[in-house]
Scaffold this active site. Sequence first.
Site, PDB file in Angstrom:
ATOM      1  N   GLU A  89      13.164  -9.784  -1.994  1.00  0.00           N
ATOM      2  CA  GLU A  89      12.588  -9.480  -3.305  1.00  0.00           C
ATOM      3  C   GLU A  89      13.644  -9.578  -4.383  1.00  0.00           C
ATOM      4  O   GLU A  89      14.835  -9.701  -4.098  1.00  0.00           O
ATOM      5  CB  GLU A  89      11.924  -8.104  -3.318  1.00  0.00           C
ATOM      6  N   LYS A  93      10.647   3.914  -2.193  1.00  0.00           N
ATOM      7  CA  LYS A  93      11.192   3.828  -3.555  1.00  0.00           C
ATOM      8  C   LYS A  93      12.219   4.932  -3.798  1.00  0.00           C
ATOM      9  O   LYS A  93      12.089   5.761  -4.697  1.00  0.00           O
ATOM     10  CB  LYS A  93      10.040   3.897  -4.571  1.00  0.00           C
ATOM     11  N   ARG A 117       2.249   6.244  -2.001  1.00  0.00           N
ATOM     12  CA  ARG A 117       3.564   5.664  -1.740  1.00  0.00           C
ATOM     13  C   ARG A 117       4.654   6.718  -1.840  1.00  0.00           C
ATOM     14  O   ARG A 117       5.615   6.709  -1.068  1.00  0.00           O
ATOM     15  CB  ARG A 117       3.833   4.501  -2.697  1.00  0.00           C
TER      16      ARG A 117
END
Length: 459
Positions: free
Chosen positions: A341, A305, A203
């Site tokens: 989210e 992220k 990721r």
Amino acid sequence: MSVGVSPLVPANAHLSNFSTKEKRGKRRRGKEKRERMESNAVLASLQPNFLLCPSRFSPSFSAAAATFLPLFSSQRTRFCPPQFLKFQKQVLVSASFRNVNEANSPFSGAAVLTDSYSEVSELADIEWDNLGFGFIPTDYMYMMKCTQGGNFSKGELQRFGNIELNPSAGVLNYGQGLFEGLKAYRKENSNILLFRPEENALRMRLGAERMCMPAPTVEQFVEAVKETVLANKRWVPPPGKGSLYIRPLLMGSGAVLGVAPAPEYTFLIYVSPVGNYFKEGVAPINLIVEHELHRATPGGTGGVKTIGNYAAVLKAQSAAKAKGYSDVLYLDCVHKKYLEEVSSCNIFMVKGNVISTPAIKGTILPGITRKSIIDVAQNQGFQVEERLVPVDELLDADEVFCTGTAVVVSPVGSITYKGKRVSYGVDGFGAVSQQLYSVLTRLQMGFTEDKMNWTVELS
């Protein structure tokens, strides 16, 4: 003429005796002080590279010294909150020194530590039962650098402390940075379990490509995590008391004035022991739906992220907490009706045997716990749907829960949307979220066999 000695005891004789005892005490304390100074001198004579990267030397020597150094170093308590952190003792039960002249020793002829020692306590002496999700400084951090267009190499452990950045660093001026989060758990046999670290590495690499940054390879990332965790092993909470939160950072550390990728990058890992993320613990949390402010936009960076994603949620989150809510649930910014989210975790909804969660479409972070829960749920016989989930469906759901590295699985007790509050359950976990939480956490902590090959065990 002879002089006789009077048998009478002078009135101040007891003061003389006291003075003699005091002098002996001072001499004894002086000797102890000299011994401590000699020990510190030995430690100070160690080469800096050994302190930064003990793994370069023999295993027995590294194991002994890496454990011994934190107890004697003046930096050991430098960053620790005195009201929270204390040590059982600042000495070892036994520690020996010897002269080494082996050809392969970097300290030929010098007095160094041997592996003939024993620890007073393997664990840091903190209040393990009162851990929250707050930062507690530990012993070591890991650092590795590279230039734009280059490759990361030669990473090493360093004593935990502040880092130096140019005021014109890319991360400070243009937010060129990413972070990851994963956990380590202590087993009953004191071995340490990591949970899917290669997924975090992958990721980070995807995020780095989006943010025009080089990234460590998967192997470099995982090995750096292992080294950092083992160097801070005594900070991994006892079984059932929490976990060691691992925070890898990737940032543009080089100076850049114009809008452009930084010329240099730093990969850093630090760790902290943690308990539950929400103050409610595993009790249900209360969410409010935010329909004006948005976390991410199509074509943006919501799916990676990057550090800026989290600064963007602070305004709505702070307002929600001021009103007594635990956190904020965000909607899509186009139609303003589909779930996305929570500030730092993914959302799931349960209806009968069907579990629904918003599909990953560029504005939602592909959570590793999310991915794991989907696999666990399917293995448990549930039907899982990744799709557009209208906010109105929440009003008729049986259960709602969140997932994330920090929260693992957190039940939602209520959701408030446009002034209307909908409650779920009464005393905590719903049956489905409880089942999924139990299966996943028992695997993460090593209580059940890892048939998924998700954990990495360190000893």
